[in-house]
Design a protein around this motif. Structure first.
Motif, PDB file in Angstrom:
ATOM      1  N   HIS A  50     -78.304  17.709 -43.056  1.00  0.00           N
ATOM      2  CA  HIS A  50     -78.611  18.945 -43.772  1.00  0.00           C
ATOM      3  C   HIS A  50     -77.355  19.790 -43.937  1.00  0.00           C
ATOM      4  N   VAL A  51     -77.404  20.686 -44.906  1.00  0.00           N
ATOM      5  CA  VAL A  51     -76.339  21.668 -45.087  1.00  0.00           C
ATOM      6  C   VAL A  51     -76.657  22.843 -44.168  1.00  0.00           C
ATOM      7  N   GLY A  52     -75.783  23.079 -43.182  1.00  0.00           N
ATOM      8  CA  GLY A  52     -76.056  24.120 -42.199  1.00  0.00           C
ATOM      9  C   GLY A  52     -76.753  23.547 -40.975  1.00  0.00           C
ATOM     10  N   LYS A  53     -77.605  24.357 -40.367  1.00  0.00           N
ATOM     11  CA  LYS A  53     -78.257  23.990 -39.115  1.00  0.00           C
ATOM     12  C   LYS A  53     -79.354  22.960 -39.322  1.00  0.00           C
ATOM     13  N   VAL A  54     -79.446  21.979 -38.397  1.00  0.00           N
ATOM     14  CA  VAL A  54     -80.613  21.094 -38.321  1.00  0.00           C
ATOM     15  C   VAL A  54     -81.576  21.745 -37.341  1.00  0.00           C
ATOM     16  N   SER A  55     -82.700  22.239 -37.837  1.00  0.00           N
ATOM     17  CA  SER A  55     -83.588  23.070 -37.027  1.00  0.00           C
ATOM     18  C   SER A  55     -84.448  22.270 -36.064  1.00  0.00           C
ATOM     19  N   ASP A  56     -84.912  21.095 -36.501  1.00  0.00           N
ATOM     20  CA  ASP A  56     -85.860  20.343 -35.676  1.00  0.00           C
ATOM     21  C   ASP A  56     -85.852  18.887 -36.110  1.00  0.00           C
ATOM     22  N   LEU A  57     -86.396  18.019 -35.266  1.00  0.00           N
ATOM     23  CA  LEU A  57     -86.547  16.610 -35.627  1.00  0.00           C
ATOM     24  C   LEU A  57     -87.778  16.040 -34.945  1.00  0.00           C
ATOM     25  N   GLY A  58     -88.204  14.862 -35.414  1.00  0.00           N
ATOM     26  CA  GLY A  58     -89.344  14.171 -34.821  1.00  0.00           C
ATOM     27  C   GLY A  58     -89.330  12.707 -35.222  1.00  0.00           C
ATOM     28  N   PHE A  59     -90.255  11.948 -34.648  1.00  0.00           N
ATOM     29  CA  PHE A  59     -90.403  10.526 -34.954  1.00  0.00           C
ATOM     30  C   PHE A  59     -91.837  10.260 -35.398  1.00  0.00           C
ATOM     31  N   LEU A  60     -91.998   9.310 -36.315  1.00  0.00           N
ATOM     32  CA  LEU A  60     -93.323   8.873 -36.737  1.00  0.00           C
ATOM     33  C   LEU A  60     -93.215   7.494 -37.369  1.00  0.00           C
ATOM     34  N   HIS A  61     -94.372   6.837 -37.591  1.00  0.00           N
ATOM     35  CA  HIS A  61     -94.413   5.468 -38.131  1.00  0.00           C
ATOM     36  C   HIS A  61     -95.174   5.430 -39.459  1.00  0.00           C
ATOM     37  N   PRO A  62     -94.687   6.019 -40.544  1.00  0.00           N
ATOM     38  CA  PRO A  62     -95.376   5.829 -41.823  1.00  0.00           C
ATOM     39  C   PRO A  62     -95.241   4.371 -42.265  1.00  0.00           C
ATOM     40  N   ASN A  63     -96.344   3.785 -42.682  1.00  0.00           N
ATOM     41  CA  ASN A  63     -96.350   2.379 -43.112  1.00  0.00           C
ATOM     42  C   ASN A  63     -95.784   1.453 -42.032  1.00  0.00           C
ATOM     43  N   ARG A  64     -96.077   1.781 -40.767  1.00  0.00           N
ATOM     44  CA  ARG A  64     -95.672   0.976 -39.615  1.00  0.00           C
ATOM     45  C   ARG A  64     -94.157   0.841 -39.479  1.00  0.00           C
ATOM     46  N   GLN A  65     -93.438   1.795 -40.006  1.00  0.00           N
ATOM     47  CA  GLN A  65     -91.979   1.777 -39.985  1.00  0.00           C
ATOM     48  C   GLN A  65     -91.506   3.012 -39.221  1.00  0.00           C
ATOM     49  N   LEU A  66     -90.739   2.808 -38.123  1.00  0.00           N
ATOM     50  CA  LEU A  66     -90.273   3.950 -37.348  1.00  0.00           C
ATOM     51  C   LEU A  66     -89.300   4.771 -38.180  1.00  0.00           C
ATOM     52  N   CYS A  67     -89.590   6.061 -38.286  1.00  0.00           N
ATOM     53  CA  CYS A  67     -88.769   6.962 -39.085  1.00  0.00           C
ATOM     54  C   CYS A  67     -88.390   8.194 -38.277  1.00  0.00           C
ATOM     55  N   ILE A  68     -87.329   8.837 -38.722  1.00  0.00           N
ATOM     56  CA  ILE A  68     -86.862  10.094 -38.150  1.00  0.00           C
ATOM     57  C   ILE A  68     -87.132  11.183 -39.173  1.00  0.00           C
ATOM     58  N   ILE A  69     -87.712  12.292 -38.728  1.00  0.00           N
ATOM     59  CA  ILE A  69     -88.011  13.411 -39.608  1.00  0.00           C
ATOM     60  C   ILE A  69     -87.140  14.575 -39.183  1.00  0.00           C
ATOM     61  N   THR A  70     -86.421  15.186 -40.120  1.00  0.00           N
ATOM     62  CA  THR A  70     -85.568  16.323 -39.815  1.00  0.00           C
ATOM     63  C   THR A  70     -85.871  17.470 -40.777  1.00  0.00           C
ATOM     64  N   CYS A  71     -85.600  18.683 -40.336  1.00  0.00           N
ATOM     65  CA  CYS A  71     -85.686  19.847 -41.231  1.00  0.00           C
ATOM     66  C   CYS A  71     -84.508  20.750 -40.938  1.00  0.00           C
ATOM     67  N   GLY A  72     -84.148  21.586 -41.930  1.00  0.00           N
ATOM     68  CA  GLY A  72     -82.915  22.336 -41.745  1.00  0.00           C
ATOM     69  C   GLY A  72     -82.863  23.679 -42.427  1.00  0.00           C
ATOM     70  N   GLU A  73     -81.702  24.283 -42.262  1.00  0.00           N
ATOM     71  CA  GLU A  73     -81.419  25.587 -42.848  1.00  0.00           C
ATOM     72  C   GLU A  73     -81.374  25.529 -44.368  1.00  0.00           C
ATOM     73  N   ASP A  74     -81.205  24.328 -44.927  1.00  0.00           N
ATOM     74  CA  ASP A  74     -81.145  24.184 -46.381  1.00  0.00           C
ATOM     75  C   ASP A  74     -82.529  24.094 -47.023  1.00  0.00           C
ATOM     76  N   LYS A  75     -83.596  24.376 -46.254  1.00  0.00           N
ATOM     77  CA  LYS A  75     -84.977  24.476 -46.749  1.00  0.00           C
ATOM     78  C   LYS A  75     -85.545  23.129 -47.190  1.00  0.00           C
ATOM     79  N   THR A  76     -85.060  22.049 -46.598  1.00  0.00           N
ATOM     80  CA  THR A  76     -85.585  20.724 -46.924  1.00  0.00           C
ATOM     81  C   THR A  76     -86.050  20.005 -45.665  1.00  0.00           C
ATOM     82  N   ILE A  77     -87.038  19.118 -45.860  1.00  0.00           N
ATOM     83  CA  ILE A  77     -87.425  18.131 -44.859  1.00  0.00           C
ATOM     84  C   ILE A  77     -86.964  16.781 -45.376  1.00  0.00           C
ATOM     85  N   LYS A  78     -86.399  15.965 -44.484  1.00  0.00           N
ATOM     86  CA  LYS A  78     -85.962  14.637 -44.891  1.00  0.00           C
ATOM     87  C   LYS A  78     -86.494  13.599 -43.909  1.00  0.00           C
TER      88      LYS A  78
END
Length: 382
Positions: A168-196
């Motif tokens: 992210h541009v700026g601060k990474v505010s939070d993160l998490g893990f989940l398995h959409p479609n049985r695929q381990l993924c990392i979820i992040t959100c940030g100061e740039d107002k996006t979730i990735k």
């Protein structure tokens, strides 16, 4: 034939169940085989029995701790991140520091020019969030400056670099893990107002969600199982706009075995929910008092809770009705905070809620709005 070792463990657990919580945890230092036995004891939480009433272990981190997370299966492993970018894995039962790492960018040349400029002027970054993956093989670290680092942990002091993402541009505010479609993924959100959403193996970006007008404070990934509901009513789902086309889409979701989504909260107290489809937010709620807050489900995934603090210092601990997008109950007993900061909380064994409120840990039975018990400390809690 029953394994004699298993019988011995059952006997040990039976004996430990008669000890006070503090004493049963202390037994973990007596033998390597006993290290995790106390985590298997079915404590009786009724009338506050089994809840901590005193400090069992003091660990000297050396700098201010911003965030912590216990390993899901090896429950004496504690991951901690500090205000100067250090990360540590502790074996709490033995009071042993297993792993220690200072802040370090693995490949500066691969980072964005904006991040390289920041690092050139100040090569430090506070840790905003640490979290273990669901199976405990990985953990993520979200930093104040742009990046997320993912480590693989192999026990003892064996820690290996896995992924470094300029997220992210700026601060990474939070993160998490989940398995959409049985695929381990990392979820992040940030100061740039996006979730990735990122592939946890390759680091490839899979989704970007936009729609908040203020920077993010937290994300809460989750899934609902048994959406088929052939023999029982389906679990609550996020509220959807009342248009025929959307309701046709909504009804078609029930052919899936489970529904996965992300709740997000920004610093102005707006809550949204997202499915993994790049269509946009499905809900738009206001947090109590428009507070900065975190959200968490009970261990069985059936109940949703939130806890946060407003700019004026008022704190709220609440349970949500996910189907209606409304507050189901508000728990009483949180103090007004005059020194800033946001109250942190967690859920326990589908039965309890716990908050770190100034100099106390406070506990509630999830079905009772009044405090069950408190534990006092001489130090301020994060």
């Amino acid at each position: 034939m029953v394994d004699p070792l298993l019988i011995n463990y059952c006997i040990f657990c039976y004996i430990l169940s008669y000890l006070p919580t503090r004493d049963s945890i202390i037994t973990s230092i007596l033998s390597r085989r006993w290290r995790h036995l106390w985590t298997l004891i079915p404590y009786d939480f009724s009338k506050s029995k089994g809840l901590p009433t005193a400090v069992v272990v003091n660990l000297n981190q050396g700098s201010a701790v911003n965030t912590m997370d216990f390993h899901l299966s090896q429950q004496t492993l504690l991951l901690a991140g500090t205000n100067i970018g250090d990360i540590t894995i502790w074996e709490v039962g033995r009071r042993e520091r297993l792993v220690f790492r200072n802040f370090n960018v693995w490949k500066v040349e691969a980072c964005s020019m904006a991040l390289q400029a920041l690092l050139a002027s100040d090569y430090t970054a506070s840790v905003n969030r640490v979290m273990w993956s669901p199976n405990g093989a990985l953990f993520g670290v979200a930093y104040l400056k742009h990046i997320v680092q993912i480590y693989s942990y192999h026990g003892g002091n064996d820690l290996r670099n896995h992924l470094e993402i300029d997220a992210h541009v700026g601060k990474v505010s939070d993160l998490g893990f989940l398995h959409p479609n049985r695929q381990l993924c990392i979820i992040t959100c940030g100061e740039d107002k996006t979730i990735k959403v990122w592939d946890a193996v390759t680091g490839y970006k899979l989704y970007t969600f936009e729609g908040h007008e203020a920077p993010f404070y937290s994300v809460c990934p989750h899934h609902k199982e048994n959406i088929l509901g052939c023999h029982s009513p389906p679990p609550p789902l996020p509220t959807l706009p009342a248009s025929p086309s959307v309701w046709i889409w909504f009804r078609s979701l029930k052919v899936s075995c489970f529904l996965q989504y992300i709740y997000s909260v920004d610093i102005s107290g707006k809550i949204k929910a997202w499915l993994y489809d790049n269509v946009g937010s499905r809900v738009d709620y206001d947090a109590p008092g428009q507070s900065c807050m975190t959200m968490a489900h009970s261990a069985d995934g059936t109940r949703l809770f939130s806890c946060g603090t407003t700019k004026e210092g008022e704190s709220y601990l609440t349970e949500w009705n996910e189907c209606e997008g409304a507050i189901k109950r508000v728990y009483y007993g949180l103090w007004k905070r005059f020194g800033g900061g946001v109250v942190q909380f967690d859920t326990m064994k589908n039965q309890l809620l716990a908050t770190g409120d100034e100099f106390q840990i406070k506990f509630w039975d999830i079905d009772n709005v009044n405090i069950l018990t408190t534990t006092g400390f001489s130090l301020h809690l994060i």
